[in-house]
Design an enzyme around this catalytic site. Structure first.
Site, PDB file in Angstrom:
ATOM      1  CD  GLU A 184      -2.885  -1.161   2.309  1.00  0.00           C
ATOM      2  OE1 GLU A 184      -3.407  -0.075   2.588  1.00  0.00           O
ATOM      3  OE2 GLU A 184      -3.179  -2.217   2.878  1.00  0.00           O
TER       4      GLU A 184
ATOM      5  CE  LYS B 181      -3.285 -10.895   8.267  1.00  0.00           C
ATOM      6  NZ  LYS B 181      -2.465 -10.689   7.034  1.00  0.00           N
TER       7      LYS B 181
END
Lengths: 441, 441
Positions: free
Chosen positions: A190, A205
């Protein structure tokens, strides 16, 4: 039976993927779920974009609360992201008795305890398969597939951006900054890649996986997090010569005195399948006491792979919502009254692993003996040493060289202290590079 | 809540593993399941062995029907194997309203339709995670984790014995018979290895996966089955030179006109993870339209890995048995009234794949042109040709050589017909070797 009605909050990449897959495969999904599943209402601030994505027949609103308030909606999908409004909306949906499906790893890793408690009290499900490793059904494997096991450790490549960058650095011998620009150009990173390259996304995560594996609350604040921004091309090359690849791993491990929870670049033996997971792919290795080592591999991001996980959760809820709420698959695998309260996440100094060390040293007699002697005194056992020719490292006539050392398992605090001593030696000419190593055996 | 009571039929390798893991991890399993799970009764013809395995406090009987008849038993585990008495006992347990857990792939691949129908009528579950790929939760991934997808194909290494033999043949350059003896000595192959080496065991497993993936009934009788007994060491070597490994794959694929269902040795590109699954390990690749390619890897056999799957089924049943029976996860992923009745398993001549061909030919001018011309006329497109020097193949002064051809995708019937023509050429001196090739892309 009338279809399950679903409201979607946020229709960006994953939201439109979810809408499209659900529509394309609606017949097949209905044959599996025993009941139709339809997105009947979508909320997005950009209502024009939302209308273009869903076409006629689906109600589009700008106010997410209108979706939550709709009594016909059975399940709310939250795809807004972040901790702010997303958290409020999830809590409100739960309070209204809606089941929730979310891909929001940040939200759950930080506020999971509060959210799951609220869901438990209302007897609704909060499903989050899409939050970890995209389309790979790893939450299901951990929470349902491996329930027989005392899970020993998990190690995963759970961030595609960083794995793409590391693959490119290795393939092309380029440095981090160059490859990052390329990744941004190709859409693999990004514009603001901080969460990915600094390891924060992977830490969210692995925090979720840690809770599910060991029956502990989510504890993101205790995760040790290092990204890949400081990784040098030459360490990738040296690691290769020693038979290793460098991967950004999320690791969580059951140690004698607590739980390890950490994200950092790691040397992995090149012969392991995990070392051969290339590009933007994800893979998670889980070691259980009964099953041994298992591995799960697939796309960890992207519109339809993530939608695959979101929809699997919708089908699960459709299949399970008639079950006794007290008896359903618990959010974090273990029943809330049976969570572990005596297993602490260990501080990094208490972690035991092995290490790759690179020392830029003066190319003179006695340096190797001095360095290895100091390590031996600290109780650090050496597995392998690679000493480069000075000419190769610094050009002809160089008076400096690289000394690479692989250690056996050692307590991190012991290594910290020894490195501080080594760093103070006059013959050690640059900051010592220390990368952890996971044998995964 | 009182523990779920389980009766075990047959306490051999997997049975004792199940008993031991359930006992060792009982606290952790209870915290996950929300309820204790206990094996309280065991039936085995060898009651002395059974008593030695379970110790005091567990009732041991020689008559399996005494377990089934016990009203306190909620779940029956069938680990007897085979189609005979095992089938009767499973049907009787269902008739008595017991949930059943089984590792019996042969039974389900052949008699699954009858068994699942009976279970459906009685509202009980028949769970069989352990029947495919041992401890890998592949049934759960297919039936629950990938429900969003129109599954396109599955390709798996699902027999550890044959993968061990193929790994050894490649590593050591040995022929099949030599390695088989070694595998038997090491316990990787049974005294009568027929079911493994002839591909029957793999065919049972891929038949089950095929039904779950595509919503069709189990149709073992329509599977095409070839084992590894005829595989020559030189083909493993030539494949390697062309960038491939040879693996025994179970393949099932959604084709335009039906379902492919087949087990045979296959060339797999060496760079694929699946090609790097070595020794007795198992791995299954699943390609879904939304998720793309996913892979599941682990131990496909053995006492505790298989027990891991058996116990996961026990926990699932404990968690789900309060759910509305009509709404639970269906046995074959699709609800019984929504099975596909228009998707036939294709005869092998209708399968489309690519091929490795090895022709022993006379080393003379025009042979290559003749062979490739004949293939071109048949509409078979060539991907690569490897022609060996006659001296290398047959020793100095040899007048014979090997011609290796890789084809692009072709209908198997077309290849059959072309090979018959080629075989009749006077310059083709030995039976043509044909091995299928799966690119898995």
């Amino acid at each position: 039976m009338k279809p399950i009605q679903v409201g979607l909050l946020g229709i960006g990449t994953v939201g439109s993927g979810t809408f499209n897959v659900l529509k394309r495969n609606q017949e097949e999904i209905k044959r599996r779920a025993g009941r139709g599943i339809e997105i009947t209402m979508v909320a997005d601030l950009d209502t024009a974009r939302a209308k273009a994505a869903v076409g006629e027949g689906v109600q589009v609103v700008s106010d997410a609360r209108a979706v939550i308030a709709n009594p016909d909606i059975d399940i709310v999908i939250e795809l807004i992201g972040g901790y702010g409004i997303a958290k409020q909306l999830v809590m409100e949906a739960i309070a209204m008795g809606k089941h929730v499906v979310t891909a929001n790893k940040a939200l759950l890793a930080v506020h999971g305890t509060e959210i799951f408690e609220a869901a438990q009290q209302k007897g609704v499900m909060v499903a989050f398969e899409a939050a970890v490793a995209g389309g790979i059904p790893i939450i299901k494997a951990l929470r349902e597939g491996l329930t027989a096991n005392s899970i020993q450790w998990i190690a995963g490549i759970i961030n595609g951006t960083t794995n793409f960058i590391l693959s490119e650095m290795r393939d092309k011998g380029l440095d981090f900054a160059t490859v990052l620009k390329e990744a941004q150009r190709l859409g693999y990173a990004e514009a603001d890649p901080t969460f990915d390259i600094e390891g924060v996304d992977a830490a969210h995560k692995v925090t979720l996986m840690s809770a599910i594996a060991f029956g502990i609350p989510v504890q993101f604040s205790k995760a040790h997090i290092e990204g890949i921004t400081k990784l040098a091309a030459q360490d990738i090359k040296y690691a290769e010569q020693l038979g290793y690849r460098i991967k950004l791993l999320g690791v969580t491990k059951r140690a004698k005195n607590g739980i390890e929870l950490r994200v950092h670049p790691s040397l992995v033996p090149a012969k392991r399948l995990l070392a051969n997971v290339e590009g933007a792919m994800n893979a998670v290795v889980v070691h259980g006491d009964a099953v041994g080592t298992t591995l799960y591999y697939g796309k960890g991001a992207g519109s339809e792979p993530t939608a695959s996980a979101v929809i699997a959760d919708l089908v699960d809820i459709t299949r399970l919502h008639t079950a006794d709420a007290a008896q359903r698959v618990p959010h974090l695998a273990f029943h809330p009254n049976a969570m572990n309260d005596h297993l602490d996440v260990l501080p990094m100094r208490e972690v035991i692993t092995s290490y790759y060390l690179r020392l830029r040293v003066a190319d003179e007699a006695g340096v190797l003996a001095k360095v290895t002697g100091l390590l031996a005194n600290a109780g650090i056992s050496i597995d392998a040493v690679l000493q480069r020719e000075a000419d190769e490292v610094g050009g002809e006539g160089s008076t400096q060289t690289d000394l690479i050392i692989l250690t056996h398992d050692t307590r991190e605090g012991t290594v910290d202290d020894a490195l501080a001593e080594l760093q103070a030696l006059p013959t050690v000419l640059a900051p010592i590079v220390r990368i952890r190593k996971e044998e995964l055996s």
